[in-house]
Design an enzyme around this catalytic site. Structure first.
Site, PDB file in Angstrom:
ATOM      1  N   MET A   3       1.018  -1.374  -0.592  1.00 34.61           N
ATOM      2  CA  MET A   3       0.094  -0.202  -0.170  1.00 34.61           C
ATOM      3  C   MET A   3       0.797   1.219   0.178  1.00 34.61           C
ATOM      4  O   MET A   3       2.405   0.887   0.362  1.00 34.61           O
ATOM      5  CB  MET A   3      -0.961  -0.521   1.005  1.00 34.61           C
ATOM      6  CG  MET A   3      -1.975  -0.940   1.318  1.00 34.61           C
ATOM      7  SD  MET A   3      -2.760  -1.010   2.444  1.00 34.61           S
ATOM      8  CE  MET A   3      -4.194   0.528   2.346  1.00 34.61           C
ATOM      9  N   HIS A   4       0.378   2.642  -0.236  1.00 39.50           N
ATOM     10  CA  HIS A   4       0.797   3.685  -0.496  1.00 39.50           C
ATOM     11  C   HIS A   4       1.573   3.802  -0.664  1.00 39.50           C
ATOM     12  O   HIS A   4       1.913   5.409  -0.955  1.00 39.50           O
ATOM     13  CB  HIS A   4       1.493   3.765   1.236  1.00 39.50           C
ATOM     14  CG  HIS A   4       0.072   3.384   2.718  1.00 39.50           C
ATOM     15  ND1 HIS A   4      -0.972   3.208   2.181  1.00 39.50           N
ATOM     16  CD2 HIS A   4       1.068   1.950   3.844  1.00 39.50           C
ATOM     17  CE1 HIS A   4      -1.077   3.110   4.051  1.00 39.50           C
ATOM     18  NE2 HIS A   4      -0.371   2.002   4.303  1.00 39.50           N
ATOM     19  N   ASP A  15      -2.489  -4.670   0.596  1.00 39.41           N
ATOM     20  CA  ASP A  15      -2.140  -6.303   1.072  1.00 39.41           C
ATOM     21  C   ASP A  15      -2.805  -6.873   2.335  1.00 39.41           C
ATOM     22  O   ASP A  15      -3.169  -7.901   2.613  1.00 39.41           O
ATOM     23  CB  ASP A  15      -0.527  -6.509   1.297  1.00 39.41           C
ATOM     24  CG  ASP A  15       0.021  -5.057   2.152  1.00 39.41           C
ATOM     25  OD1 ASP A  15      -0.622  -3.938   2.660  1.00 39.41           O
ATOM     26  OD2 ASP A  15       1.283  -5.032   1.993  1.00 39.41           O
TER      27      ASP A  15
END
Length: 484
Positions: A78-79, A237
């Site tokens: 992520m991110h 995830d």
């Protein structure tokens, strides 16, 4: 029919082939490099993700009836910030979730824009790993690159774009960008304005199980697949891993004892705690979830054993641990700072309460208990929101320890369930693909059929009471040491 789940991790991509009943047919993993161009920076080239994913797909599909492959979906780190220009070329290496360069931008968002405004706009506050601070960093430090941005996307969505041509993102992954109005499941115009970008630069939003397109004809031909193979949005995830453990439905919980530690709590309704100690994100099943993240969990165990004791005999050392609930040594598990619930990158680990009769086993026990207490910190925040949790699944490397599972069950005072197969986000992605292709009517129906609990650790009421007392002592230690 077969379904493919792709887990785009930080060090490797894992690809999983599953049949319609949830049987795992094959797993393939392909590694790629991670770059640290400056201290605290962490980057990767998206082209490496794509090239290794294609290589992995070719290996995965060897000796398989390719005509039976119906869909592909994703779980992914992520991110991360991936930016493309008007020619769909990657402008610069992706800035990853564990990149720490955005301290200035994070402070600006939290202190100048203000945590209350951020929570109002997105249900969350700024963390250095989130995507919006990275966009501000590029704007400030690489203005020429910023001007070239045509598309902003997350890592797994770059794969979806390359496979299908669909500029898409799901709600669960978008929740970690600090650009999504999580409650109303739409991009936040306020955050778009703060970051100096436009709505057109952001992808179309989907539920994690929704079809975003079909595989490109030239790729279908290269891989030997049918042209109608569907590409499904997928999930971040943690949400994908939750699907892979069957953690869907109101009050369902999963504790992950990996390098970092998470407590993931599914909810049918939106909720956010007043201090933003937990992340409030959308879930892959169409609902929501709260998530607490410890930066060091099983890594505390690894550090104590391998760096301090210089041993890899984890089971042997744990066998020396005596009676639970009686230890007077405490351990703060903040080897890399802490995220939930303290949001303090400067927090550090400490042993407290040692005396002349403290033993090596006492200290090891304190490490295992300290991580469990840290998970309970987030657990208590969820309880204050009225969320009732009676049991939790457990996953990750730390879940292999019978002792640690027993400690966790009694520190939290809940039943701890182990499942038959733990393949994390890749399995979750394959399940989402099956739902997207119509094999199941919902994520819940799919996980109810596929995910089986094989063992349960029951809490002992007497031991639960002892750990309640110990926890009340533990929570006093961080505030006492915070400013020292």
């Amino acid at each position: 029919m077969f379904y493919i789940g792709v887990d785009l991790g930080t060090s490797a991509v894992k690809l999983l082939l599953m049949d319609q009943d949830g049987k795992i047919e094959k797993i393939v993993s392909k590694e790629y490099p991670l770059s640290f161009p400056n201290p605290g920076w962490s980057e990767q080239n998206p082209s490496d993700w794509y090239e290794q994913s294609i290589a992995g797909l070719k290996e995965l599909l060897e000796s398989v009836a390719k005509s039976q492959v119906a869909g592909i979906s994703f779980g992914g780190q992520m991110h991360g910030l991936v930016i493309l220009d008007e020619n769909d070329e990657v402008i610069r290496p992706a800035i990853l979730w564990n990149d720490g360069r955005t301290t200035k931008e994070t402070d600006y968002l939290n202190q100048v824009i203000g945590k209350e405004k951020l929570s109002e706009y997105t249900a969350n506050i700024a963390f250095a790993g989130f995507t919006a601070p990275k966009i501000l960093w590029v704007k400030e430090n690489e203005p020429e690159n910023f001007k070239r941005i045509k598309k902003i996307m997350l890592p797994k969505d770059y794969l979806a774009y390359k496979l299908s041509g669909s500029f898409c993102c799901d709600y669960s992954d978008a929740s970690g960008m600090l650009l999504l109005d999580v409650k109303n499941k739409r991009w936040s115009q306020e955050m778009i304005d703060i970051c100096g970008i436009s709505l057109e630069q952001l992808p179309k939003l989907y539920e994690s199980y929704e079809v975003v397109g079909t595989i490109k004809p030239e790729l279908a031909k290269e891989l030997g697949l049918q042209a109608e193979v569907k590409v499904i949005a997928g999930a971040g995830d943690n949400a994908a891993a939750a699907v892979g453990t069957g953690t869907v439905g109101d009050g369902m919980c999963n504790i992950s004892l990996g390098t970092s530690g998470t407590i993931f709590i599914a909810s049918d309704t939106f909720g956010v705690d007043e201090n933003n100690a937990l992340h409030s994100f959308a879930h892959a099943n169409g609902g929501y979830h709260l998530m607490g993240v410890m930066l060091s969990a099983a890594s505390c165990n690894k550090w104590w054993m391998e760096e301090i004791l210089k041993s890899k005999d984890f089971a042997g050392e744990q066998a020396e641990i005596g009676e639970l609930g009686e230890n007077n040594v405490y351990f703060l598990p903040y080897l890399m700072g802490e995220r939930s619930p303290h949001n303090d990158p400067g927090a550090r680990a400490a042993f407290v309460g040692m005396s002349m009769d403290s033993t090596r086993a006492d200290m090891y026990q304190a490490v295992l208990e300290g991580v469990a207490f840290g998970i309970r910190d987030s657990f208590e925040v969820a309880k204050k929101l009225g969320i009732k949790i009676e049991r939790s699944k457990i996953s990750g490397g730390g879940a292999k320890s019978p002792l640690w599972k027993k400690i966790m069950a009694n520190v939290l005072g809940i039943k701890i369930d182990m499942i038959a197969s733990e393949e994390g986000p890749a399995l979750g992605g394959a399940i989402l693909a099956a739902v997207g292709c119509g094999e199941y009517s919902s994520v819940e129906e799919a996980t109810d059929k596929m995910i089986q609990v094989v063992d349960t650790v029951e809490p002992d009421p007497e031991l639960v009471e002892k750990y309640n007392t110990k926890y009340q002592e533990f929570v006093k230690i961080y505030p006492a040491l915070r400013d020292r």
